[in-house]
Design a protein around this motif. Structure first.
Motif, PDB file in Angstrom:
ATOM      1  N   LEU A 180      -0.367  10.732   5.089  1.00 29.88           N
ATOM      2  CA  LEU A 180       0.381   9.511   4.775  1.00 29.88           C
ATOM      3  C   LEU A 180      -0.490   8.475   4.082  1.00 29.88           C
ATOM      4  O   LEU A 180      -0.006   7.694   3.260  1.00 29.88           O
ATOM      5  CB  LEU A 180       0.975   8.901   6.053  1.00 29.88           C
ATOM      6  CG  LEU A 180       2.004   9.730   6.817  1.00 29.88           C
ATOM      7  CD1 LEU A 180       2.576   8.904   7.968  1.00 29.88           C
ATOM      8  CD2 LEU A 180       3.122  10.213   5.906  1.00 29.88           C
ATOM      9  N   SER A 181      -1.770   8.468   4.391  1.00 25.91           N
ATOM     10  CA  SER A 181      -2.665   7.463   3.804  1.00 25.91           C
ATOM     11  C   SER A 181      -2.848   7.666   2.297  1.00 25.91           C
ATOM     12  O   SER A 181      -3.354   6.772   1.609  1.00 25.91           O
ATOM     13  CB  SER A 181      -4.026   7.499   4.501  1.00 25.91           C
ATOM     14  OG  SER A 181      -4.735   8.701   4.198  1.00 25.91           O
ATOM     15  N   CYS A 182      -2.443   8.819   1.790  1.00 30.76           N
ATOM     16  CA  CYS A 182      -2.541   9.077   0.346  1.00 30.76           C
ATOM     17  C   CYS A 182      -1.410   8.431  -0.446  1.00 30.76           C
ATOM     18  O   CYS A 182      -1.448   8.390  -1.674  1.00 30.76           O
ATOM     19  CB  CYS A 182      -2.528  10.590   0.081  1.00 30.76           C
ATOM     20  SG  CYS A 182      -3.971  11.474   0.716  1.00 30.76           S
ATOM     21  N   VAL A 183      -0.400   7.930   0.256  1.00 31.14           N
ATOM     22  CA  VAL A 183       0.777   7.363  -0.409  1.00 31.14           C
ATOM     23  C   VAL A 183       0.482   5.928  -0.844  1.00 31.14           C
ATOM     24  O   VAL A 183      -0.003   5.119  -0.061  1.00 31.14           O
ATOM     25  CB  VAL A 183       2.001   7.406   0.520  1.00 31.14           C
ATOM     26  CG1 VAL A 183       3.211   6.733  -0.135  1.00 31.14           C
ATOM     27  CG2 VAL A 183       2.331   8.851   0.892  1.00 31.14           C
ATOM     28  N   THR A 184       0.799   5.635  -2.096  1.00 28.90           N
ATOM     29  CA  THR A 184       0.566   4.297  -2.634  1.00 28.90           C
ATOM     30  C   THR A 184       1.496   3.280  -1.996  1.00 28.90           C
ATOM     31  O   THR A 184       1.074   2.175  -1.637  1.00 28.90           O
ATOM     32  CB  THR A 184       0.790   4.296  -4.162  1.00 28.90           C
ATOM     33  OG1 THR A 184      -0.015   5.327  -4.749  1.00 28.90           O
ATOM     34  CG2 THR A 184       0.458   2.949  -4.774  1.00 28.90           C
ATOM     35  N   HIS A 185       2.771   3.644  -1.844  1.00 22.09           N
ATOM     36  CA  HIS A 185       3.722   2.722  -1.229  1.00 22.09           C
ATOM     37  C   HIS A 185       4.910   3.491  -0.675  1.00 22.09           C
ATOM     38  O   HIS A 185       5.383   4.450  -1.285  1.00 22.09           O
ATOM     39  CB  HIS A 185       4.212   1.683  -2.244  1.00 22.09           C
ATOM     40  CG  HIS A 185       4.748   0.444  -1.605  1.00 22.09           C
ATOM     41  ND1 HIS A 185       3.954  -0.643  -1.299  1.00 22.09           N
ATOM     42  CD2 HIS A 185       6.002   0.108  -1.186  1.00 22.09           C
ATOM     43  CE1 HIS A 185       4.686  -1.594  -0.743  1.00 22.09           C
ATOM     44  NE2 HIS A 185       5.935  -1.161  -0.655  1.00 22.09           N
ATOM     45  N   PHE A 186       5.379   3.051   0.498  1.00 20.24           N
ATOM     46  CA  PHE A 186       6.570   3.597   1.127  1.00 20.24           C
ATOM     47  C   PHE A 186       7.727   2.614   0.983  1.00 20.24           C
ATOM     48  O   PHE A 186       7.573   1.419   1.258  1.00 20.24           O
ATOM     49  CB  PHE A 186       6.336   3.828   2.626  1.00 20.24           C
ATOM     50  CG  PHE A 186       5.379   4.932   2.958  1.00 20.24           C
ATOM     51  CD1 PHE A 186       5.834   6.225   3.190  1.00 20.24           C
ATOM     52  CD2 PHE A 186       4.017   4.682   3.063  1.00 20.24           C
ATOM     53  CE1 PHE A 186       4.950   7.246   3.512  1.00 20.24           C
ATOM     54  CE2 PHE A 186       3.128   5.691   3.386  1.00 20.24           C
ATOM     55  CZ  PHE A 186       3.593   6.981   3.606  1.00 20.24           C
ATOM     56  N   PHE A 187       8.879   3.139   0.594  1.00 19.78           N
ATOM     57  CA  PHE A 187      10.125   2.380   0.625  1.00 19.78           C
ATOM     58  C   PHE A 187      10.984   3.032   1.703  1.00 19.78           C
ATOM     59  O   PHE A 187      11.404   4.189   1.540  1.00 19.78           O
ATOM     60  CB  PHE A 187      10.829   2.427  -0.730  1.00 19.78           C
ATOM     61  CG  PHE A 187      10.041   1.799  -1.838  1.00 19.78           C
ATOM     62  CD1 PHE A 187      10.156   0.440  -2.119  1.00 19.78           C
ATOM     63  CD2 PHE A 187       9.159   2.561  -2.602  1.00 19.78           C
ATOM     64  CE1 PHE A 187       9.426  -0.141  -3.143  1.00 19.78           C
ATOM     65  CE2 PHE A 187       8.419   1.992  -3.620  1.00 19.78           C
ATOM     66  CZ  PHE A 187       8.545   0.628  -3.899  1.00 19.78           C
ATOM     67  N   VAL A 188      11.211   2.321   2.812  1.00 13.74           N
ATOM     68  CA  VAL A 188      11.834   2.950   3.973  1.00 13.74           C
ATOM     69  C   VAL A 188      13.242   2.415   4.221  1.00 13.74           C
ATOM     70  O   VAL A 188      13.612   1.330   3.778  1.00 13.74           O
ATOM     71  CB  VAL A 188      10.971   2.793   5.236  1.00 13.74           C
ATOM     72  CG1 VAL A 188       9.635   3.505   5.056  1.00 13.74           C
ATOM     73  CG2 VAL A 188      10.775   1.325   5.587  1.00 13.74           C
ATOM     74  N   GLN A 189      13.994   3.210   4.997  1.00 12.91           N
ATOM     75  CA  GLN A 189      15.409   2.924   5.210  1.00 12.91           C
ATOM     76  C   GLN A 189      15.682   1.931   6.322  1.00 12.91           C
ATOM     77  O   GLN A 189      16.687   1.215   6.277  1.00 12.91           O
ATOM     78  CB  GLN A 189      16.154   4.223   5.536  1.00 12.91           C
ATOM     79  CG  GLN A 189      16.198   5.230   4.420  1.00 12.91           C
ATOM     80  CD  GLN A 189      17.082   6.411   4.777  1.00 12.91           C
ATOM     81  OE1 GLN A 189      18.089   6.272   5.473  1.00 12.91           O
ATOM     82  NE2 GLN A 189      16.716   7.591   4.300  1.00 12.91           N
ATOM     83  N   ASN A 190      14.828   1.910   7.357  1.00  9.93           N
ATOM     84  CA  ASN A 190      15.159   1.062   8.506  1.00  9.93           C
ATOM     85  C   ASN A 190      13.917   0.413   9.118  1.00  9.93           C
ATOM     86  O   ASN A 190      12.775   0.770   8.808  1.00  9.93           O
ATOM     87  CB  ASN A 190      15.924   1.856   9.571  1.00  9.93           C
ATOM     88  CG  ASN A 190      15.153   3.081  10.047  1.00  9.93           C
ATOM     89  OD1 ASN A 190      13.930   3.149   9.958  1.00  9.93           O
ATOM     90  ND2 ASN A 190      15.871   4.062  10.551  1.00  9.93           N
TER      91      ASN A 190
END
Length: 413
Positions: A180-190
């Motif tokens: 998960l730390s490799c992800v630049t940005h998360f757009f989450v649902q809740n």
């Protein structure tokens, strides 16, 4: 030191697990059609890519697990293409069900994703030369994510959703947290997803909802007209049964004889002959297959129409008054939002806890969950002609749209 050992061990187990999975799929491919497509679609995959992709050009890479995730991320893909028509897009699928239906998608070059391995990730990213990667909802592949991170290629997860039961949030989850730390940005649902990610030190998170709302809203504004369906329905109120499984169909068989003034359209999740035949046996009052229905048939033999093709369901809902959504007696319900966008109150089975929209629709009075035939009949009678439920379903979708524009705004800065 202990943490490094734990992560190394988990990486070894992950790598071996992927190889074992590949071997099992290869064995299953000898007698399972889906497994065969999984293997055959990846045969000579890098040669396929090299023939169609110019590696000297930059591409935007979208990955989807299957068809449902494609429809979820599709608004972002199409909005990007609309705003930047010169951009080249590559789409990958993990599942044959997604690839088989969208392999000729006009806005992108579409491929199977090669199995996650160190060599594959390097070759694949060399081959498509991505300027960014966008994954929808889930599928977190260690080698692909690490390769993108090591090359400083932005990686976004859109419409993400997380639960406390996932390995990322367990004491043994260090290896998975590294992914998960490799992800630049998360757009989450809740809010729960946002809170969970921040609890493990991942703060590059935006709560912006689910892009599916944008997709289903757009579909409801300009649905495809289906002349034969209009002829079949006439002026009758209609129950649209979407993505049904045998457990759903067994319950639904109680309705047509009890409500002869209604029409019933069943679009099963699986359309192979044996399943269609089993549906026909469930309905002793008789039924008609869509493939056998022609405009010349004036006197219908039944009030039940079975859709024996793929691709019509999202347009069928425009003709319904109530929808039944299948899957609730198996792994989980299918897409309730396509129906809700047209103002159809929905009914589904008990396995809906992982679907926030299902819980929301129940809370707003726009959905009923059932287990037994008696409960199905009661729910159907409560929702038929219920304008408050219909309006609540439609308003729920309208109020939740807008995630796509926010994502586009942030990733194109």
């Amino acid at each position: 030191m202990a943490r490094r050992y734990e992560i190394t061990l988990m990486l070894l187990l992950y790598t071996v697990g992927i190889q074992v999975y590949s071997l099992i799929i290869r064995i299953f491919s000898l007698f399972n059609p889906k497994a065969k497509l999984f293997i055959e679609g990846r045969k000579d995959i890098f040669e396929q890519i090299a023939k169609r992709i110019d590696a000297t050009q930059k591409h935007i890479w979208f990955h989807f697990a299957s068809l449902g995730e494609f429809e979820q991320g599709r608004p972002v893909l199409e909005k990007l293409k609309e705003e930047y028509p010169q951009k080249k897009i590559v789409v990958t699928f993990f599942s044959p069900s997604g690839y088989g239906i969208r392999k000729n998608y006009a806005l992108a070059d579409v491929f199977y994703l090669p199995i996650d391995a160190k060599s594959n990730s390097k070759r694949f990213i060399d081959a498509i030369n991505p300027e960014m990667a966008i994954f929808t909802k889930y599928e977190f592949w260690h080698y692909y994510f690490k390769e993108l991170h090591d090359r400083a290629i932005p990686l976004y997860v859109i419409s993400g959703i997380f639960r406390p039961s996932q390995a990322f949030f367990k004491w043994y989850g260090g290896f998975y947290r590294n992914i998960l730390s490799c992800v630049t940005h998360f757009f989450v649902q809740n809010t729960e997803s946002e809170t969970l990610l921040k609890s493990i030190g991942i703060n590059q998170v935006t709560l912006n909802g689910d892009t599916r709302f944008d997709r289903v809203f757009e579909n409801a504004q300009a649905p495809r007209q289906l002349d034969l369906i209009e002829q079949f329905i006439g002026n009758s109120p209609t129950l649209i049964c979407g993505s049904t499984w045998p457990e759903d169909e067994k319950l639904l068989s109680a309705l047509p004889e009890k409500y002869p003034d209604w029409k019933f359209i069943i679009a099963p999740h699986e359309i192979h002959d044996s399943h269609i035949e089993s549906i026909e046996k469930q309905f002793p009052v008789g039924s008609l297959r869509f493939s056998a229905y022609t405009p010349s048939i004036k006197h219908l033999p039944s009030n039940i129409l079975i859709i024996d093709n793929i691709g019509m369901l999202s347009s069928l809902y425009q003709y319904g008054k109530v929808a039944y959504i299948g899957g609730g007696f198996g792994a989980g319900i299918h897409n309730t939002l396509e129906a809700a966008a047209f103002g159809l109150p929905v009914i589904f089975g008990p396995k809906h806890d992982k679907f926030q929209e299902a819980k929301d629709l129940i809370a707003f009075g726009a959905a009923k969950t059932i287990v037994t035939e008696v409960e199905l009949i009661k729910a159907f009678e409560e929702l038929m002609g219920n304008e408050n439920a219909a309006n609540a379903a439609k308003k729920y979708v309208e109020d939740k749209k807008g995630a796509t524009d926010q994502i586009i705004s942030m990733i194109t800065k």
